[in-house]
Design an enzyme around this catalytic site. Structure first.
Site, mmCIF file in Angstrom:
data_model
loop_
_atom_site.group_PDB
_atom_site.id
_atom_site.type_symbol
_atom_site.label_atom_id
_atom_site.label_comp_id
_atom_site.label_asym_id
_atom_site.label_seq_id
_atom_site.Cartn_x
_atom_site.Cartn_y
_atom_site.Cartn_z
ATOM 1 N N LYS A 46 -6.199 -5.172 -0.927
ATOM 2 C CA LYS A 46 -7.027 -5.406 0.254
ATOM 3 C C LYS A 46 -6.833 -4.281 1.262
ATOM 4 O O LYS A 46 -5.842 -3.546 1.238
ATOM 5 C CB LYS A 46 -6.699 -6.753 0.903
ATOM 6 C CG LYS A 46 -5.255 -6.908 1.385
ATOM 7 C CD LYS A 46 -4.954 -6.312 2.741
ATOM 8 C CE LYS A 46 -3.495 -6.488 3.152
ATOM 9 N NZ LYS A 46 -3.129 -5.701 4.366
ATOM 10 N N PRO A 63 -0.083 0.990 -5.382
ATOM 11 C CA PRO A 63 1.134 1.515 -4.725
ATOM 12 C C PRO A 63 1.701 0.509 -3.738
ATOM 13 O O PRO A 63 0.976 -0.251 -3.092
ATOM 14 C CB PRO A 63 0.623 2.770 -4.012
ATOM 15 C CG PRO A 63 -0.604 3.166 -4.762
ATOM 16 C CD PRO A 63 -1.233 1.883 -5.195
ATOM 17 N N GLY A 80 4.150 -0.771 -0.440
ATOM 18 C CA GLY A 80 4.556 -0.364 0.893
ATOM 19 C C GLY A 80 3.518 0.429 1.657
ATOM 20 O O GLY A 80 3.850 1.149 2.584
ATOM 21 N N GLY A 94 0.408 -1.058 2.842
ATOM 22 C CA GLY A 94 -0.546 -1.894 3.562
ATOM 23 C C GLY A 94 -1.686 -2.419 2.717
ATOM 24 O O GLY A 94 -2.661 -2.945 3.253
ATOM 25 N N LEU A 95 -1.574 -2.319 1.369
ATOM 26 C CA LEU A 95 -2.648 -2.768 0.479
ATOM 27 C C LEU A 95 -2.440 -4.195 -0.031
ATOM 28 O O LEU A 95 -3.313 -4.746 -0.702
ATOM 29 C CB LEU A 95 -2.785 -1.817 -0.705
ATOM 30 C CG LEU A 95 -3.228 -0.388 -0.355
ATOM 31 C CD1 LEU A 95 -3.179 0.506 -1.592
ATOM 32 C CD2 LEU A 95 -4.635 -0.382 0.232
ATOM 33 N N GLY A 96 -1.292 -4.797 0.265
ATOM 34 C CA GLY A 96 -1.071 -6.194 -0.100
ATOM 35 C C GLY A 96 -0.868 -6.447 -1.571
ATOM 36 O O GLY A 96 -1.073 -7.572 -2.033
ATOM 37 N N GLY A 112 1.823 -6.764 -3.511
ATOM 38 C CA GLY A 112 2.808 -7.786 -3.852
ATOM 39 C C GLY A 112 2.295 -9.192 -3.570
ATOM 40 O O GLY A 112 2.483 -10.113 -4.378
ATOM 41 N N SER A 124 -0.812 -10.055 -3.524
ATOM 42 C CA SER A 124 -1.852 -10.306 -4.514
ATOM 43 C C SER A 124 -1.251 -10.723 -5.853
ATOM 44 O O SER A 124 -1.726 -11.663 -6.498
ATOM 45 C CB SER A 124 -2.710 -9.054 -4.691
ATOM 46 O OG SER A 124 -3.680 -9.249 -5.695
ATOM 47 N N ASP A 162 0.098 -12.871 3.641
ATOM 48 C CA ASP A 162 -1.155 -12.368 3.083
ATOM 49 C C ASP A 162 -1.577 -13.068 1.800
ATOM 50 O O ASP A 162 -2.696 -12.872 1.327
ATOM 51 C CB ASP A 162 -1.034 -10.866 2.767
ATOM 52 C CG ASP A 162 -0.975 -10.011 4.022
ATOM 53 O OD1 ASP A 162 -1.323 -10.510 5.102
ATOM 54 O OD2 ASP A 162 -0.571 -8.838 3.902
#
Length: 267
Positions: free
Chosen positions: A8, A88, A90, A92-94, A96, A98, A130
């Site tokens: 995300k 990747p 750490g 800010g893509l969430g 973990g 997800s 998240d």
């Protein structure tokens, strides 16, 4: 059993207030993107977890946390999980969060299809702020600590998203320490429901100011994205991944700073 956990980006992010439980109340738009890990689960004589792809640092494992939460509500056999990591960490893509949410969906679909999404979101909220978003994904407005979700309308059809990361690690604690909460502004939802062309001057991520002050190369990468024709550019979450939204597919973006990864996705 196999599925494909997505990632995300945050479309704006307001830090409203510090809560008595130590978390912060926020408001943000969350957009699911088709950049995926691969998660597989097999019934097994012995529980196990293995990975391939990107190396996962630390000892924490949100997938096994999801399995433990699910077992509180539903009896399931012993399982062996394998995660092929492509998102990747750490940044800010969430990814973990997800992975955990998609583990819940995988277990629900196989062993308890009668469990509805609302119940699954409650399980997800026990794991992380998240996680609940990824039960349904899409485009949603998040409040509370990120687990209070509602539909959001924004015209992003046929746009392209460019993700870029310079390999800088920004801890969540470090990011929050640099922000002064502010609940006096207009609602972020009001801004997000304006045309995309209006976002540049009004849609902000509260983490950017302090993070960019410490890592000016991130601000320069954001400028690069705009210089190549983005309608809107920002940092996602607490960083350090930056993204740009383009009306047409961008070609040959030249970065003024070295980058670890970049990816272009159509939505």
């Amino acid at each position: 059993m196999i599925n494909f956990p997505t990632c995300k980006i945050n479309l704006g992010l307001h830090i409203l207030r510090k809560r008595v439980d130590g978390y912060h109340d926020i408001e943000t738009g969350m957009l699911e993107l088709p950049f995926c890990d691969v998660l597989e689960a097999l019934e097994s004589d012995e529980a196990s977890f293995s990975t391939s792809g990107l190396e996962i640092p630390g000892r924490g494992n949100l997938i096994l946390d999801a399995e433990r939460v699910f077992r509180k509500y539903q009896e399931i056999p012993v399982l062996s999980f394998h995660l092929h990591k492509m998102i990747p960490m750490g940044g800010g893509l969430g990814g973990g969060s997800s992975d955990a949410a998609f583990a819940l969906k995988l277990l629900r679909d196989r062993y308890a299809p009668e469990i509805g999404n609302e119940h699954l979101k409650q399980m997800a909220a026990e794991i992380g702020s998240d996680c609940a978003f990824f039960i349904e994904g899409g485009l949603q407005f998040a409040e509370g600590r990120g687990e209070v979700l509602s539909p959001l309308q924004a015209d992003l059809k046929n746009c392209y998203i460019v993700l870029v990361n310079a390999g800088i690690h920004v801890s969540t604690k470090e990011a929050y320490d640099g922000v002064v909460p502010d609940e006096t502004r207009a609602s972020l939802r009001t801004i997000l429901e304006k045309p995309l062309s209006a976002w540049k001057d009004s849609l902000v991520n509260d983490f950017e100011e302090s993070v960019f002050r410490k890592y000016p190369e991130l601000a320069q990468l954001k400028n690069d994205i705009y210089a190549h024709g983005a309608v809107y550019a920002a940092m996602t979450g607490s960083g350090s991944t930056l993204f740009g939204i383009f009306r047409s597919e961008p070609k040959n973006i030249r970065w003024s700073q070295s980058v670890v990864y970049e990816k272009c996705l159509k939505i």
